[in-house]
Design an enzyme around this catalytic site. Sequence first.
Site, PDB file in Angstrom:
ATOM      1  N   ASP A  47     -38.652 -17.806   7.122  1.00 21.58           N
ATOM      2  CA  ASP A  47     -39.917 -18.447   7.505  1.00 21.58           C
ATOM      3  C   ASP A  47     -40.752 -18.717   6.255  1.00 21.58           C
ATOM      4  O   ASP A  47     -41.042 -17.807   5.485  1.00 21.58           O
ATOM      5  CB  ASP A  47     -40.699 -17.544   8.459  1.00 21.58           C
ATOM      6  CG  ASP A  47     -42.004 -18.199   8.897  1.00 21.58           C
ATOM      7  OD1 ASP A  47     -41.967 -19.010   9.839  1.00 21.58           O
ATOM      8  OD2 ASP A  47     -43.063 -17.911   8.282  1.00 21.58           O
ATOM      9  N   TYR A  52     -47.383 -22.116   1.265  1.00 20.44           N
ATOM     10  CA  TYR A  52     -47.040 -20.862   0.586  1.00 20.44           C
ATOM     11  C   TYR A  52     -46.645 -21.108  -0.864  1.00 20.44           C
ATOM     12  O   TYR A  52     -46.585 -20.172  -1.656  1.00 20.44           O
ATOM     13  CB  TYR A  52     -45.876 -20.152   1.298  1.00 20.44           C
ATOM     14  CG  TYR A  52     -46.140 -19.683   2.697  1.00 20.44           C
ATOM     15  CD1 TYR A  52     -47.411 -19.745   3.272  1.00 20.44           C
ATOM     16  CD2 TYR A  52     -45.106 -19.179   3.474  1.00 20.44           C
ATOM     17  CE1 TYR A  52     -47.631 -19.320   4.565  1.00 20.44           C
ATOM     18  CE2 TYR A  52     -45.324 -18.737   4.774  1.00 20.44           C
ATOM     19  CZ  TYR A  52     -46.587 -18.820   5.317  1.00 20.44           C
ATOM     20  OH  TYR A  52     -46.807 -18.397   6.608  1.00 20.44           O
ATOM     21  N   LYS A  81     -43.685 -25.309   7.624  1.00 21.35           N
ATOM     22  CA  LYS A  81     -44.886 -25.767   8.324  1.00 21.35           C
ATOM     23  C   LYS A  81     -45.621 -26.836   7.524  1.00 21.35           C
ATOM     24  O   LYS A  81     -45.644 -26.791   6.288  1.00 21.35           O
ATOM     25  CB  LYS A  81     -45.830 -24.580   8.576  1.00 21.35           C
ATOM     26  CG  LYS A  81     -45.126 -23.362   9.170  1.00 21.35           C
ATOM     27  CD  LYS A  81     -46.031 -22.147   9.232  1.00 21.35           C
ATOM     28  CE  LYS A  81     -45.249 -20.888   9.535  1.00 21.35           C
ATOM     29  NZ  LYS A  81     -44.563 -20.328   8.343  1.00 21.35           N
ATOM     30  N   HIS A 114     -48.976 -26.081  11.008  1.00 23.26           N
ATOM     31  CA  HIS A 114     -49.390 -24.742  10.562  1.00 23.26           C
ATOM     32  C   HIS A 114     -50.668 -24.272  11.253  1.00 23.26           C
ATOM     33  O   HIS A 114     -50.760 -23.129  11.690  1.00 23.26           O
ATOM     34  CB  HIS A 114     -49.578 -24.740   9.046  1.00 23.26           C
ATOM     35  CG  HIS A 114     -49.437 -23.380   8.442  1.00 23.26           C
ATOM     36  ND1 HIS A 114     -49.140 -23.180   7.117  1.00 23.26           N
ATOM     37  CD2 HIS A 114     -49.548 -22.137   8.971  1.00 23.26           C
ATOM     38  CE1 HIS A 114     -49.070 -21.876   6.861  1.00 23.26           C
ATOM     39  NE2 HIS A 114     -49.312 -21.231   7.969  1.00 23.26           N
TER      40      HIS A 114
END
Length: 317
Positions: A47, A52, A81, A114
């Site tokens: 994930d 990120y 996402k 997201h």
Amino acid sequence: MASAARYLALNSGVKIPVLGFGTYMLKGDALKSALDYALFIGYRHIDTALSYENEAAIGDVISDRIRSGKLSRKDLFVTTKVPPVYLAYHAAIDSAKMSQENLKLRYLDLLLIHQPWGLVNKGDGTLRPTDSKGKRELAVYDLTETWHAFESLVNRGLVNSIGLSNFTARQIERIWKCATVKPSNLQLECHVYLQQWELEKYCSDKHIVMSAYAPLGAPGNSQRSSSEQPLKDPVVCRIAKECGKSPAQILLNFLVQRKMAVITKSGNHDRIKQNLDVFDWSITTQHKKKIQQLDKNIRFFGFEWAVSHPEFYDEPF
């Protein structure tokens, strides 16, 4: 004791591995070491998210393992996402393609919106735009258009399944009514202090699989008293002792027994391995009842930057 399923069927016809390796806040060599070990011992669900800023490192690990013959792409499930700055139709498509390139994958297994709380797209790659006072620059997007962009990615074979993250039932319903490709997954904060039963019922009725992030209460993300840490909860610790398991394993087993995917995160090899041992045993019915009584409606991710956005948690669940 009953075993928990290791895979769950999405309404897209794809199976999602129940245990996901979360990569939030992991970067560089620490991420590569943790992820490579996780894949080595059996994790198959990764994930991540464009926001990120670690997709390229993940792509390096994946490609190295596939190239060396240690891993087959068909056995791997990768979730990423689209961030709040890229919720416009064409921007969402471009975001997915960026993730695809970063991860070095020809297709994505699961793509999520997201958050529904949009941010201004400055056109320069800024993912967290702020104004002169340091506050996030919020923007409102038509989420149904974002969804249609996701559907086009599915229709072109670039994404297998699509879903949502941090959405309420009302927001999901809005997407559901306009969708030709239905949402197959909802990722949200869920743990013993925020058990999400009403939203779980809503998703179950629509055959939407829920994925829990922060299943251990995100112990590394904030300074809290022991009364606000699920891993130190006296009830959880007592059950762990009775079962001969760790508190973390009890918290994870409680969720997987609910037929929910869980996203665990750790850079520690021992804990990564320990978190994998949550399937071939089960807490008892009495244990479950005691844990259900721990629900406090506590969120460890408040998204304070988004509280003034019109889409921000507009209903109880």
